[in-house]
Design an enzyme around this catalytic site. Structure first.
Site, short mmCIF file in Angstrom:
data_model
loop_
_atom_site.label_atom_id
_atom_site.label_comp_id
_atom_site.label_asym_id
_atom_site.label_seq_id
_atom_site.Cartn_x
_atom_site.Cartn_y
_atom_site.Cartn_z
N GLY A 1 2.70 2.18 10.86
CA GLY A 1 3.69 3.25 10.72
C GLY A 1 4.45 3.56 12.00
N ASN B 1 0.88 -1.17 0.00
CA ASN B 1 0.00 0.00 0.00
C ASN B 1 0.91 1.22 0.00
OD1 ASN B 1 -1.75 2.08 0.49
ND2 ASN B 1 -2.40 1.37 2.51
N TRP B 2 1.01 1.86 -1.17
CA TRP B 2 1.95 2.98 -1.28
C TRP B 2 1.42 4.26 -0.63
CZ3 TRP B 2 4.84 3.08 -6.71
CH2 TRP B 2 5.71 2.00 -6.74
N LYS B 3 0.16 4.24 -0.20
CA LYS B 3 -0.43 5.43 0.44
C LYS B 3 -0.18 6.65 -0.45
CE LYS B 3 -0.11 3.11 4.84
NZ LYS B 3 -0.02 3.18 6.29
N GLY C 1 2.99 -1.15 4.25
CA GLY C 1 3.04 0.28 3.92
C GLY C 1 4.47 0.69 3.59
N GLY C 2 5.14 1.31 4.55
CA GLY C 2 6.46 1.90 4.33
C GLY C 2 7.46 0.96 3.65
#
Ligand code: 13P
Length: 257
Positions: free
Chosen positions: A174, A10-12, A235-236
């Site tokens: 995160g 999920n690159w947000k 994510g990150g």
């Protein structure tokens, strides 16, 4: 695990066209790791360019509106993301719930719109630290999931075939602090029980349950070996090919192990 492990990035709100080279590198690396299903959800603006170049990885969106079209400035519908090349959509992420006030009812409407547009769904759930400290994490997550899924036997049966659940405790996102393997295993077991209740023994067992929240190369092996963990929503650590594909490799090893 009934299916291949599923590792989704999920690159947000990260990624301009300069990131296309990273997506290409992830795609090439995924071709060497066919035992794992790899996908990324870039920002809307990169869905079509990534889709055009990707040969192996799945491409998805991070959200969609619950209507097909209309006077909704700044919104994008399920039909539109499918048209851009998305094959799945992440719905109910806690950042959408918190930053955009999305209720379970809105998420249910989005799930229905995404299914109608032919998309697969990654439906997110997860409790806050306060809810966990109060000992209510399991009941909260189960209620959240039930309230976000379509109602009625037929609608549920249709949804189950294209559904993945992602358990993402809010306090682990995160922060660098993932949930413990014991807590992850407990929650995934409870979610599995709910899925079997909702979809029946066979279909309920097929739905993959991903874990998300500070998954990184260092903890991926342990997390992905836990019972009922069918993959990860990252994510990150999904923003660079090296860290993301280390997680995919850990998934392959955990699956064999
Ligand atoms: P991090 O992996 O950066 O903690 O993010 C998890 C997440 O929210 C994925 O959807």
């Amino acid at each position: 695990m009934p299916q291949r492990p599923y590792i989704v990035g999920n690159w947000k709100m990260h990624g301009t066209r300069a990131m296309l080279s990273e997506a290409r590198a992830i795609d090439r690396a995924a071709q060497r790791h066919m035992k794992v299903e790899v996908a990324i959800a870039p920002p809307y603006t990169l869905i079509h360019p990534v889709h055009r170049e990707a040969e192996q990885i799945g491409v998805g969106a991070q959200d969609c509106h619950h209507e097909d079209g209309g006077a909704h400035t700044g919104d994008i519908s399920a039909v539109m993301v499918a048209d851009a090349g998305a094959k799945f959509v992440i719905l109910g992420h806690s950042e959408r719930r918190q930053n955009h006030g999305e209720s379970d009812a809105i998420i249910r409407a989005k799930v229905e719109a995404a299914l109608a547009a032919g998309l697969r769904i990654i439906l997110c759930c997860g409790e806050s630290d306060k809810t966990r400290e109060a000992g209510k994490a399991v009941s909260f997550v189960k209620r959240q999931l039930k309230a976000s899924l379509p109602v009625g036997h037929e609608a549920l049966a249709a949804a189950s075939e294209r559904l993945t659940i992602a358990y993402e405790p809010i306090w682990a996102i995160g922060t660098g602090n993932s949930a413990t393997v014991e807590d992850i295993a407990e929650m995934h077991r409870e979610i599995r029980t709910l899925l079997v209740e909702l979809f029946g023994e066979e279909q309920g067992a097929e739905v993959r349950i991903l874990y998300g929240g500070s998954v990184k190369p260092e903890n991926a092996g342990q997390i992905l070996s836990a019972p009922e963990v069918g993959g990860a929503l990252v994510g990150g650590a999904s923003l660079t090919v090296d860290s993301f594909m280390s997680i995919a490799l850990a998934a392959a090893e955990a699956d064999e192990g």
